[in-house]
Design a protein around this motif. Structure first.
Motif, mmCIF file in Angstrom:
data_model
loop_
_atom_site.group_PDB
_atom_site.id
_atom_site.type_symbol
_atom_site.label_atom_id
_atom_site.label_comp_id
_atom_site.label_asym_id
_atom_site.label_seq_id
_atom_site.Cartn_x
_atom_site.Cartn_y
_atom_site.Cartn_z
ATOM 1 N N PRO A 190 0.852 -1.194 0.000
ATOM 2 C CA PRO A 190 0.000 0.000 0.000
ATOM 3 C C PRO A 190 0.886 1.242 0.000
ATOM 4 O O PRO A 190 2.046 1.173 0.416
ATOM 5 N N TYR A 228 -17.015 1.247 10.585
ATOM 6 C CA TYR A 228 -15.720 1.880 10.262
ATOM 7 C C TYR A 228 -15.792 3.396 10.059
ATOM 8 O O TYR A 228 -15.032 3.949 9.270
ATOM 9 N N ILE A 238 -12.638 5.072 10.721
ATOM 10 C CA ILE A 238 -11.536 4.818 9.777
ATOM 11 C C ILE A 238 -11.711 5.582 8.472
ATOM 12 O O ILE A 238 -10.803 6.280 8.017
ATOM 13 N N LYS A 239 -12.924 5.461 7.896
ATOM 14 C CA LYS A 239 -13.160 6.031 6.569
ATOM 15 C C LYS A 239 -12.947 7.543 6.564
ATOM 16 O O LYS A 239 -13.593 8.265 7.334
ATOM 17 N N ASP A 240 -12.103 8.004 5.706
ATOM 18 C CA ASP A 240 -11.757 9.424 5.547
ATOM 19 C C ASP A 240 -11.235 10.038 6.847
ATOM 20 O O ASP A 240 -11.219 11.260 7.003
ATOM 21 N N LEU A 286 -8.453 8.299 8.727
ATOM 22 C CA LEU A 286 -7.022 8.016 8.545
ATOM 23 C C LEU A 286 -6.141 8.300 9.759
ATOM 24 O O LEU A 286 -5.084 8.915 9.642
ATOM 25 N N CYS A 287 -6.590 7.839 10.919
ATOM 26 C CA CYS A 287 -5.736 8.004 12.106
ATOM 27 C C CYS A 287 -4.725 6.864 12.141
ATOM 28 O O CYS A 287 -5.099 5.695 12.027
ATOM 29 N N PRO A 288 -3.450 7.191 12.297
ATOM 30 C CA PRO A 288 -2.430 6.126 12.286
ATOM 31 C C PRO A 288 -2.536 5.161 13.468
ATOM 32 O O PRO A 288 -1.903 4.103 13.448
ATOM 33 N N ILE A 299 -5.375 3.708 14.376
ATOM 34 C CA ILE A 299 -6.510 2.798 14.201
ATOM 35 C C ILE A 299 -6.283 1.827 13.041
ATOM 36 O O ILE A 299 -5.898 2.215 11.939
ATOM 37 N N SER A 300 -6.504 0.540 13.336
ATOM 38 C CA SER A 300 -6.430 -0.474 12.287
ATOM 39 C C SER A 300 -7.601 -1.435 12.484
ATOM 40 O O SER A 300 -8.423 -1.246 13.377
ATOM 41 N N ILE A 301 -7.661 -2.456 11.647
ATOM 42 C CA ILE A 301 -8.742 -3.437 11.767
ATOM 43 C C ILE A 301 -8.150 -4.744 12.279
ATOM 44 O O ILE A 301 -7.129 -5.208 11.775
ATOM 45 N N GLU A 336 -8.087 -8.358 12.180
ATOM 46 C CA GLU A 336 -8.597 -9.278 11.156
ATOM 47 C C GLU A 336 -9.260 -10.528 11.735
ATOM 48 O O GLU A 336 -9.927 -11.262 11.024
#
Lengths: 665, 205
Positions: free
Chosen positions: A384, A592, A595-597, A599-601, A603-605, A607
């Motif tokens: 990415p 989410y 997360i969407k728009d 973009l905080c470093p 926060i992740s998902i 899995e």
């Protein structure tokens, strides 16, 4: 590097970045006044000088912009002090009004301006070639290749400056500024600052008759400096015998039909490329690029069959070479811009020089760089992109999230400016209709007003506002334009390392200054509709933002919230630790919105179950994401320790949390 | 030494790539070697990709490693090692932290359904191996925690680098440079981090 090389008495062998080496050289040259406005790639000059303040008798100013910085250095020089001023390429555009006249007035105390170009626009809005400033302003200009040379040139520049009563320019590029290497430093001998009493024996003016006198004086100095340019070892002949580099001209002409004229960091690439191909060539390394050593160039060209000009950006040296060739060697084959891989775009590097020299000499390339890079890039195609973005806890994330919502579907023109928020322009956000240079958002808005029906929204940081925003505001108010100005009041010049600016209580190195109240300033400029917001209160701010956006005329939204890097660094210094937020996995419904728009470093998902996850080592607990969650799944980790579910932002908040934690036990 | 020993240091903004490069540079000076480094600052604190170039030896005078000529890539994050693989010489050595940092851009793609899953560590390693590179894997985060501070990942990696046989700088010089570059009040934890990194080194496969 270790700061020890700045305080070291010397002489010594040091490992320094060029940005540090020039400070060392300036200090050894007994510089007393340093002024600047921060800009990459010059920032380490500023921080090194700031660190030097407590060791040496020295004055430093973070000026409101580059023009004021240059004028400050010039003023100090007028009254006999040695001064140094540094700025990035585009900063010189701002300072150029003063620069061109300074060439007419001359200076007294040695005065050196470092201007740093940024080929490839790593951190700038253009690839502007600052070498033309030297030529068009009739000021001498050095162009170093390495930290050692930058150091040597600064020392020479002070002599030159006082010998010819002229401002001297030192032009660098990013690959020089941020190059670290061995520097042999000399003895640090400094004298204490002693203010003089101005005796009015000479004035520094230029208008009409005095301008014409100044021009003649300047032309005379330039003529004299041509002699200096012919003799200085910074303009030197070298030759490469296929294996090693030697000083001077080759012992015989045979086999040395190729000559290379170069300067700056492309010189370094050239020498290494010659080694890789094992070919012979004469080299003329030009270190003083204005005035160029015409006679030396002429003599260099005479025995050649081919001459290659190796320079990044525009064909600056090439123009001189072309002109001199006409007399010195009209049949020489000139290889400059347009030859092989040489263009006016971006930076050069060793593989490019190998390719060019391979073409020029007929020697095969020792390595197929292009297909190698292509093969490796194919292997890396799963990656990415990782562009820079707003930090965890950045107030801008909150401001722009609410702003976007407040604007809704209303078609607006978004006029952006220069600062961290310029990153909105980059993928994946790509939200800005225009962005040029410092303060441009306002002037652009005025013109858009004449040609489009849309509301114009301007975004500008607090430091940029002082730097170049104020004239645009006065213009917009006076001419009854219709725009909403969003002032991102994060307390510091954030992008360049969080320096203070006129709204801050401090100046440099913790010294107290007078803080200018931005709201009062805007009122003074005639803006009637002003709303103040806490940048982190995303939902609450919507209504107030809409009020400002609905206002007909010039309105302002002042969004307050300290730069996260600055705020939390100070908080940690005070002995407090941020209290991060966390996602309650039982509640998270995975829409989410955090997360969407956003973009905080931090926060992740996760899995395993698809829930959002907050990395506690990155999260600083600003609480912005918690407001985005419609399910209340994001909470302060304080709740796990008996604390309240709220943002613990200040030192007092943190103390309160620690107390509640104790009670909880 | 004739020729040069070339290195790429890389990682994510905030991980301490520039400090890692400074330590190696200082260590070279201590060892009496010529060294030249090229870095990019400016955007480096903002979670972006960060790279520094280092050239050690008498003939190196450029601040950039030519493509395909790095002897070693020292990476604080696996994906960044793969991103800059084009600098590595064929058969060169990659020393990478095993801890993946997924950029917010990737997370957003998952959230918006533009991508099914994150890039996996194994895929990254497989791609690095497919290039012909040798790889040394270091769980720097775990070792940094063991040393007493998770923020010392960069010093762990420098420790691992110091153990590479072909590195022209000895362990003692590297350790001295570490001590010179870290905050005085965090000396012990950094020395531990360095030693743990050094001890973890296994020749690349």
């Amino acid at each position: 590097m270790a700061f020890k090389y700045i305080t070291e008495k010397g002489p010594a062998r040091a490992y320094m970045m060029a940005n540090e080496a020039v400070v060392r050289a300036a200090l050894e040259s007994d510089v007393k006044v340093y002024s600047t406005y921060p800009g990459s790639p010059t920032v380490e000059i500023l921080s090194t000088f700031e660190g030097a303040l407590k060791h040496y008798d020295l004055r430093m100013e973070l000026s409101v912009n580059e023009k004021v910085a240059l004028e400050t250095a010039a003023g100090a020089s007028f009254v006999g002090m040695r001064s140094f001023v540094s700025m990035k390429s585009v900063g010189v555009n701002v300072a150029s009004d003063a620069l061109y006249v300074l060439a007419y007035t001359g200076v007294k105390g040695g005065c050196v301006l470092l201007l740093a170009d940024d080929p490839h626009a790593h951190s700038s809005q253009s690839e502007q070639d600052g070498r033309w400033f030297g030529y068009t302003s009739y000021l001498p200009m050095f162009d170093p290749s390495s930290p050692q040379e930058a150091y040597d040139m600064v020392k020479e520049a002070y002599d030159l400056s006082e010998r010819y009563s002229t401002l001297v320019l030192l032009r660098t590029t990013t690959r020089v500024n941020h190059q670290s290497g061995i520097v042999d430093i000399q003895m640090m001998n400094r004298t204490p600052i002693k203010k003089s009493d101005w005796g009015n024996d000479h004035n520094y003016t230029a208008v009409g008759v005095t301008a014409r006198a100044g021009k003649l004086d300047m032309l005379r100095k330039m003529e004299e400096m041509k002699g200096f340019s012919e003799g200085t070892p910074f303009n030197r002949l070298q030759y490469f015998d296929g294996e090693d580099l030697h000083e001077g001209a080759p012992p015989r002409d045979e086999g040395y039909e190729l000559g290379i004229v170069t300067s700056g960091v492309p010189y370094n690439y050239t020498v290494e490329a010659l080694g890789k191909l094992g070919i012979r060539a004469r080299i003329l390394k030009i270190g003083l690029i204005n005035p160029v050593p015409s006679r030396k160039i002429s003599e260099f060209l005479a025995p050649l069959k081919k001459v290659m000009v190796v320079e990044e950006l525009s064909p600056y040296l090439e123009g001189f070479i072309r002109g001199i060739c006409k007399d010195a060697n009209p049949s020489v084959e000139l290889m400059g811009k347009g030859f092989g891989p040489f263009t006016e775009y971006s930076e050069y590097n060793i593989p490019m020089l190998v390719e060019a020299l391979s073409l020029a000499s007929g020697r095969p390339m020792p390595f197929d760089y292009r297909s190698h890079v292509k093969k490796m890039e194919t292997l890396a195609d799963i990656l990415p992109i990782r562009p820079p973005g707003f930090c965890a806890g950045c107030p801008h994330r909150g401001t722009f999230t609410s702003l976007k919502r407040a604007i809704g579907s209303t078609p607006i023109f978004f006029s952006n400016d220069i600062g961290c928020y310029t990153m909105l322009v980059l993928p994946p956000i790509e939200w800005s209709d225009s962005q040029l240079c410092m303060g441009a958002s306002l002037g652009i808005a005025a013109g858009v007003n004449y040609g489009a029906n849309n509301k114009v929204v301007c975004a500008i940081g607090d430091s940029t506002l002082f730097h170049a925003g104020i004239p645009g505001i006065a213009n917009a108010v006076h001419n009854k334009h219709d725009l909403t100005l969003v002032v991102l009041h994060n307390s510091v010049t954030a992008m360049t390392g969080q320096q203070t600016h006129p709204a801050h209580e401090l100046t440099v190195a913790g010294k107290e200054g007078i803080s200018i109240d931005i709201e009062r300033m805007l009122r003074g400029l005639g803006i009637e509709k002003i709303v103040n917001l806490n940048a982190f209160e995303i939902r609450k701010n919507l209504k107030l933002m809409k009020e400002a956006l609905d206002f007909k005329g010039v309105s302002a939204i002042i969004s307050h919230g300290e730069c996260a890097l600055y705020h939390f660094r100070n908080l940690r210094r005070e002995g407090a630790q941020p209290v991060p937020f966390y996602v309650d996995r039982e509640i998270c419904k995975r829409p989410y919105n955090c997360i969407k728009d956003f973009l905080c470093p931090a926060i992740s998902i996760d899995e395993r179950d698809g829930t959002s996850r907050i990395a506690p080592e990155i999260c600083v607990g600003c609480g912005e994401c918690a407001q985005m969650c419609g399910f209340g799944a994001i909470k302060s980790t304080a709740t796990l320790h008996g604390g309240e579910n709220k943002v613990y932002y200040t030192k007092a908040d943190h103390d309160e949390f620690l107390r509640s934690k104790e009670v909880g036990k | 030494m004739k020729g040069s020993f070339n290195m790429i240091d890389c990682g994510v903004g905030g991980q301490g790539v520039v400090m890692m490069a400074n330590i190696v540079g200082e260590a070279c000076v201590r060892a009496g070697l010529r060294v030249i480094s090229g870095e990019l600052h400016g955007l480096s604190q903002r979670n972006g990709s960060v790279i520094a170039h280092q050239r050690i030896g008498e003939t190196a005078i450029s601040p950039l490693v030519p493509y395909g000529e790095a002897d070693v890539i020292l990476s604080l994050e696996p994906m960044e090692a793969l991103r800059y693989l084009y600098f590595l010489k064929p058969g060169g050595l990659v020393i990478t932290n095993t801890n993946m940092i997924h950029p917010p851009t990737e997370t957003q793609m998952l959230a918006k359904g533009e991508k099914e899953r994150y890039v996996r560590y194994d895929e990254v390693v497989e791609r690095i191996r497919a290039s012909g590179a040798r790889i040394v894997e270091v769980d720097a985060l775990e070792l940094a925690r063991e040393a007493g501070n998770p923020q010392t990942e960069n010093v762990v990696m420098v420790g691992a680098l110091a153990a590479v046989p072909e590195i022209p700088v000895g362990k003692e010089h590297m350790l001295e440079a570490v001590k010179d570059n870290v905050p005085k009040n965090a000396l012990d934890v950094n020395v531990r981090a360095f030693e743990l990194g050094y001890g973890s080194f296994k020749p690349g496969t």
